[in-house]
Design a protein around this motif. Structure first.
Motif, PDB file in Angstrom:
ATOM      1  N   THR A 226       1.046  -1.246   0.025  1.00 34.28           N
ATOM      2  CA  THR A 226      -0.035  -0.126  -0.055  1.00 34.28           C
ATOM      3  C   THR A 226       0.756   1.249   0.048  1.00 34.28           C
ATOM      4  O   THR A 226       1.778   1.317   0.761  1.00 34.28           O
ATOM      5  N   THR A 227       0.489   2.107  -0.726  1.00 32.40           N
ATOM      6  CA  THR A 227       1.506   3.396  -0.777  1.00 32.40           C
ATOM      7  C   THR A 227       0.431   4.631  -0.483  1.00 32.40           C
ATOM      8  O   THR A 227      -0.811   4.446  -0.868  1.00 32.40           O
ATOM      9  N   LYS A 228       0.910   5.736  -0.106  1.00 33.94           N
ATOM     10  CA  LYS A 228       0.417   7.107   0.135  1.00 33.94           C
ATOM     11  C   LYS A 228      -0.361   7.608  -0.963  1.00 33.94           C
ATOM     12  O   LYS A 228       0.321   7.728  -2.356  1.00 33.94           O
ATOM     13  N   GLU A 229      -1.728   7.589  -1.038  1.00 31.22           N
ATOM     14  CA  GLU A 229      -2.482   8.009  -2.056  1.00 31.22           C
ATOM     15  C   GLU A 229      -2.392   9.407  -2.600  1.00 31.22           C
ATOM     16  O   GLU A 229      -2.085  10.340  -1.837  1.00 31.22           O
ATOM     17  N   GLY A 230      -2.333   9.461  -3.959  1.00 28.66           N
ATOM     18  CA  GLY A 230      -2.072  10.566  -4.513  1.00 28.66           C
ATOM     19  C   GLY A 230      -0.610  11.173  -4.739  1.00 28.66           C
ATOM     20  O   GLY A 230      -0.612  12.390  -5.202  1.00 28.66           O
ATOM     21  N   TYR A 231       0.265  10.405  -4.245  1.00 33.45           N
ATOM     22  CA  TYR A 231       1.634  10.696  -4.304  1.00 33.45           C
ATOM     23  C   TYR A 231       2.718   9.784  -5.054  1.00 33.45           C
ATOM     24  O   TYR A 231       2.094   8.565  -4.952  1.00 33.45           O
ATOM     25  N   SER A 232       3.472   9.871  -5.673  1.00 29.46           N
ATOM     26  CA  SER A 232       4.568   8.818  -6.116  1.00 29.46           C
ATOM     27  C   SER A 232       5.878   9.338  -5.310  1.00 29.46           C
ATOM     28  O   SER A 232       6.224  10.345  -4.970  1.00 29.46           O
ATOM     29  N   TYR A 233       6.835   8.244  -5.302  1.00 28.99           N
ATOM     30  CA  TYR A 233       8.009   8.341  -4.594  1.00 28.99           C
ATOM     31  C   TYR A 233       9.166   7.724  -5.407  1.00 28.99           C
ATOM     32  O   TYR A 233       9.127   6.734  -6.127  1.00 28.99           O
ATOM     33  N   ALA A 248       4.901  20.096  -6.839  1.00 25.49           N
ATOM     34  CA  ALA A 248       6.341  20.455  -6.350  1.00 25.49           C
ATOM     35  C   ALA A 248       6.813  18.743  -6.300  1.00 25.49           C
ATOM     36  O   ALA A 248       6.219  17.913  -5.877  1.00 25.49           O
ATOM     37  N   ASN A 249       8.209  18.900  -6.247  1.00 31.64           N
ATOM     38  CA  ASN A 249       9.020  17.659  -5.732  1.00 31.64           C
ATOM     39  C   ASN A 249       9.385  17.914  -4.688  1.00 31.64           C
ATOM     40  O   ASN A 249      10.093  19.110  -4.126  1.00 31.64           O
ATOM     41  N   LYS A 250       9.402  17.024  -3.283  1.00 32.90           N
ATOM     42  CA  LYS A 250       9.787  17.412  -2.145  1.00 32.90           C
ATOM     43  C   LYS A 250      10.937  16.349  -1.716  1.00 32.90           C
ATOM     44  O   LYS A 250      10.567  15.020  -1.919  1.00 32.90           O
ATOM     45  N   GLY A 269      16.352  17.557 -12.907  1.00 33.10           N
ATOM     46  CA  GLY A 269      16.971  19.001 -13.599  1.00 33.10           C
ATOM     47  C   GLY A 269      16.135  20.166 -12.955  1.00 33.10           C
ATOM     48  O   GLY A 269      16.318  21.299 -13.666  1.00 33.10           O
ATOM     49  N   GLU A 270      15.144  20.035 -11.974  1.00 35.55           N
ATOM     50  CA  GLU A 270      14.404  21.238 -11.432  1.00 35.55           C
ATOM     51  C   GLU A 270      14.725  21.469 -10.048  1.00 35.55           C
ATOM     52  O   GLU A 270      15.234  20.547  -9.286  1.00 35.55           O
ATOM     53  N   SER A 271      14.517  22.433  -9.416  1.00 34.97           N
ATOM     54  CA  SER A 271      14.575  22.735  -8.009  1.00 34.97           C
ATOM     55  C   SER A 271      13.497  21.845  -7.389  1.00 34.97           C
ATOM     56  O   SER A 271      12.543  21.304  -7.806  1.00 34.97           O
ATOM     57  N   TYR A 272      13.789  21.869  -6.088  1.00 39.39           N
ATOM     58  CA  TYR A 272      12.928  20.911  -5.104  1.00 39.39           C
ATOM     59  C   TYR A 272      12.742  21.740  -3.845  1.00 39.39           C
ATOM     60  O   TYR A 272      13.638  22.377  -3.524  1.00 39.39           O
ATOM     61  N   GLU A 273      11.725  21.046  -3.068  1.00 42.11           N
ATOM     62  CA  GLU A 273      11.574  21.917  -1.801  1.00 42.11           C
ATOM     63  C   GLU A 273      12.235  20.680  -0.773  1.00 42.11           C
ATOM     64  O   GLU A 273      12.314  19.519  -0.975  1.00 42.11           O
TER      65      GLU A 273
END
Length: 297
Positions: A226-233, A248-250, A269-273
């Motif tokens: 089971t993974t957290k709904e609405g997100y990918s990791y 955003a990517n965190k 290639g992008e900034s992240y939080e």
């Protein structure tokens, strides 16, 4: 520095001793005579010996009583013998420089708060004699990253691992039937759960001691994931775990093996939080890192 074999000249005949060294703040090293017959380290024996760095417990010792080494803030090296059965309440509480300890296979009881506040302790492997982890045993061990629980474990009591900010994964043994209130509360980086028990562990739930509250992935005893709904990791090759969404990517954590890490400049290639990145002690911020914001660390 004072040494125990100098202080106890007839140590071979001593079976136990009281709080003779209570708050002896200049004591740095303890050496037991060869052939020592001491069976018990008594209550408050070395309480608040703030300069004590090392001690090798004799093989004849079967129990360490309440607060024996509590407040020994310089203790970095302690050897526990095979044959030790019982570690009592608060024995190593607030030993803030203790980074590692090997627990003998003969150990059967660790009483509550025994290692509470050992905030440099990085790993712990509990032997098969342990069936219960008592209240607050490892609470506030903020550097504790690796926890190995024995197959014999049945109960994790309230607050057992509360505030262990660095732990990222845990495997719950099949015999565990009870996880007490707030056992894993504020374990903000506990992202991965392997649940071999019959307990219902759910992402985002405060049930079963918050064990699944911060989880992003839970695998049950049948291998169902089971993974957290609405997100990918995604975990990068160098061990950084990112939470990915459309907005955003965190950066969540570092899950590699290095003691010192250098933050990546970008993710894909992008900034992240970054928010409350608390899972590591030694962090290098690279040249070119543009902004450090509130609550990053």
């Amino acid at each position: 520095p004072a040494k125990l074999d100098e202080l106890l000249q007839d140590a071979k005949s001593v079976k136990t001793f009281d709080a003779s060294f209570y708050c002896m703040k200049n004591l740095k090293e303890v050496i037991f005579e060869k052939g020592s017959t001491i069976s018990s380290i008594s209550q408050d024996a070395f309480y608040n010996c703030r300069s004590l760095v090392s001690i090798d417990i004799p093989s004849t010792v079967t129990e360490i009583q309440h607060r024996a080494f509590c407040g020994c803030v310089s203790l970095t090296d302690i050897t526990l013998p095979e044959g030790l059965v019982h570690i009592a309440t608060d024995v190593f509480r607030s030993c803030s420089n203790l980074t590692a300890i090997n627990l003998p296979s003969t150990l059967q009881v660790i009483e509550y708060s025994a290692f509470s506040g050992c905030n440099s302790l990085e790993s712990i492997s509990l032997p098969k004699g342990i069936t219960v982890i008592e209240n607050s045993t490892f609470s506030n061990c903020s550097s504790l990253r690796n926890i190995i629980l024995p197959s014999t474990l049945t109960t994790i009591e309230a607050g057992a691992f509360n505030n262990c900010l660095s732990v990222q994964s845990i495997e719950i043994p099949s015999r565990v039937r009870n996880i007490g209130y707030n056992a894993f509360e504020n374990c903000k980086n506990l992202f991965y759960i392997k649940n071999n028990s019959d307990l219902e562990v759910t992402i985002g739930s405060t049930e079963n001691g918050y064990v699944g509250y911060y989880a992003i992935e839970i695998v049950d005893k049948n291998g169902n994931k089971t993974t957290k709904e609405g997100y990918s990791y995604e975990t990068t090759e160098d061990g950084f775990l990112f939470e990915c969404s459309d907005s955003a990517n965190k950066l969540l954590a570092y899950v590699g093996d290095e003691d010192t890490i250098t933050l990546p400049l970008t993710f894909k290639g992008e900034s992240y939080e970054i928010y409350q990145f608390t899972s590591h002690k030694n962090i290098i911020i690279p040249e070119g890192f543009e902004k450090i914001t509130n609550s990053m660390f």
